[in-house]
Design a protein around this motif. Structure first.
Motif, PDB file in Angstrom:
ATOM      1  N   ARG A 166       0.846  -1.201   0.000  1.00  0.00           N
ATOM      2  CA  ARG A 166       0.000   0.000   0.000  1.00  0.00           C
ATOM      3  C   ARG A 166       0.875   1.243   0.000  1.00  0.00           C
ATOM      4  NH1 ARG A 166      -3.195  -4.078   0.185  1.00  0.00           N
ATOM      5  NH2 ARG A 166      -5.053  -4.111   1.502  1.00  0.00           N
TER       6      ARG A 166
ATOM      7  N   ASN B 246       5.084  -4.161   9.104  1.00  0.00           N
ATOM      8  CA  ASN B 246       3.698  -3.945   8.697  1.00  0.00           C
ATOM      9  C   ASN B 246       3.001  -5.290   8.907  1.00  0.00           C
ATOM     10  OD1 ASN B 246       1.247  -3.312   7.588  1.00  0.00           O
ATOM     11  ND2 ASN B 246       1.980  -3.361   5.466  1.00  0.00           N
ATOM     12  N   LEU B 247       2.618  -5.520  10.155  1.00  0.00           N
ATOM     13  CA  LEU B 247       1.976  -6.796  10.518  1.00  0.00           C
ATOM     14  C   LEU B 247       0.476  -6.690  10.283  1.00  0.00           C
ATOM     15  CD1 LEU B 247       4.030  -7.472  13.766  1.00  0.00           C
ATOM     16  CD2 LEU B 247       4.102  -8.799  11.642  1.00  0.00           C
TER      17      LEU B 247
HETATM   18  N1  GLN Z   1      -3.523  -1.175   5.308  1.00  0.00           N
HETATM   19  C1  GLN Z   1      -4.093  -2.425   4.918  1.00  0.00           C
HETATM   20  C2  GLN Z   1      -5.501  -2.210   4.461  1.00  0.00           C
HETATM   21  O1  GLN Z   1      -6.159  -1.323   4.955  1.00  0.00           O
HETATM   22  C3  GLN Z   1      -4.045  -3.418   6.038  1.00  0.00           C
HETATM   23  C4  GLN Z   1      -2.664  -3.907   6.161  1.00  0.00           C
HETATM   24  C5  GLN Z   1      -2.354  -4.664   7.391  1.00  0.00           C
HETATM   25  O2  GLN Z   1      -3.179  -5.290   8.054  1.00  0.00           O
HETATM   26  N2  GLN Z   1      -1.123  -4.619   7.699  1.00  0.00           N
HETATM   27  O3  GLN Z   1      -5.954  -2.882   3.563  1.00  0.00           O
END
Ligand code: GLN
Length: 274
Positions: A89, A181-182
């Motif tokens: 992302r 980024n878990l």
């Molecule tokens: N940011 C991601 C989303 O909103 C989630 C990523 C995550 O759980 N690390 O789709």
């Protein structure tokens, strides 16, 4: 075909239908943007036609474009992705920027990227910090294969060491920086977002309040950090208070800062130990 694709996607409420149709058609033809515009008169062969229609069908089924094309851009570079990994992302670029900001001001010889997935973060750091040893950890062997493809693609196999295992378990030594980024999506929210149906739930499901895995990482972090080490954590909307609270509890002497993303959402927790 481009117009038809755009109309089909628009009729099915796909956002950015024009761009999406172009990306899928270029993927069908293996054309970059320039080739695509220079050959607007070119007709599609029967096979190309069928491939494009197949891509559109997948897209209409809500499959993310990145999985259909096998590509996603992150921090200005192209990465291979498939459904074994979370699609990188744009907001995760903040983790990279924060890490680079710290590395400019303090010695960072070793970094651990926990839950590396596609390896986008580890590879981006490796290219900016070629002197730093980077451990990229994931519990999923299938994700590590994707990370390996990306390490090879970007020529960083000698800098990034891929390790399979749970969180900090596989680290061979304490490091100067742990970044992660878990998964942080609350379990009950998982059915809500289309792409989440296609992405691996191991990469998204953060349990009841979304913070289970991050909390577990923080509990282990003390013993895997070198003196003066840093922890950078990506979190989601509404999680900053809870995350700050347990970080403070586990590291009472640390400096803890929240860094907002481009949308003003607290996205990164930056923890500096004394
Ligand atoms: N940011 C991601 C989303 O909103 C989630 C990523 C995550 O759980 N690390 O789709």
């Amino acid at each position: 075909m481009l117009r038809q694709g755009r109309e089909t996607l628009t009729a099915n409420s796909v956002e950015d239908a024009g761009l999406e149709a172009e990306v899928l058609l270029r993927h069908t033809l293996s054309f970059d943007r320039v080739q695509f515009y220079l050959q607007q008169d070119r007709e599609l062969s029967a096979e190309e036609n069928e491939n494009f229609r197949q891509s559109l069908r997948r897209r209409l089924n809500n499959e993310p474009t990145a999985y259909i094309t096998g590509h996603r851009e992150f921090y200005g570079r192209d990465f291979y992705v498939d459904n074994n990994v979370l699609i990188p992302r744009p907001e995760s670029e903040l983790l990279v920027e924060t890490a680079l900001g710290l590395a400019a001001n303090r010695p960072v010889h070793t970094i651990a990227d926990i839950g590396t997935g596609s390896g986008a973060i580890a590879v981006s750091l490796a290219l900016s910090l070629p002197q730093t040893r980077i451990y990229a950890v994931d519990i999923s062997p299938a994700a590590l294969k994707v990370a390996q493809i990306n390490c090879r693609k970007h020529g960083v196999t000698d800098v990034v060491q891929l390790l399979q295992g749970d969180l900090l378990d596989p680290l061979p030594e304490p490091v100067d920086m742990i970044l992660a980024n878990l998964p942080y999506v609350r379990e009950e929210e998982l059915p809500q977002v289309n792409t989440w149906h296609f992405e691996p739930s191991t990469a998204l499901n953060g349990g009841h309040d979304g913070l289970d895995t991050i909390r577990r990482l923080c509990t282990q972090a003390g013993s895997k950090l070198r003196p003066g080490g840093a922890v950078l954590l990506e979190i989601g909307l509404g999680q900053s208070e809870a995350a700050t609270a347990f970080c403070h509890h586990l590291f009472p002497a640390a400096e803890i800062k929240l860094i907002p993303d481009g949308n003003g959402i607290d996205r990164v927790v930056r923890l500096l130990t004394a």
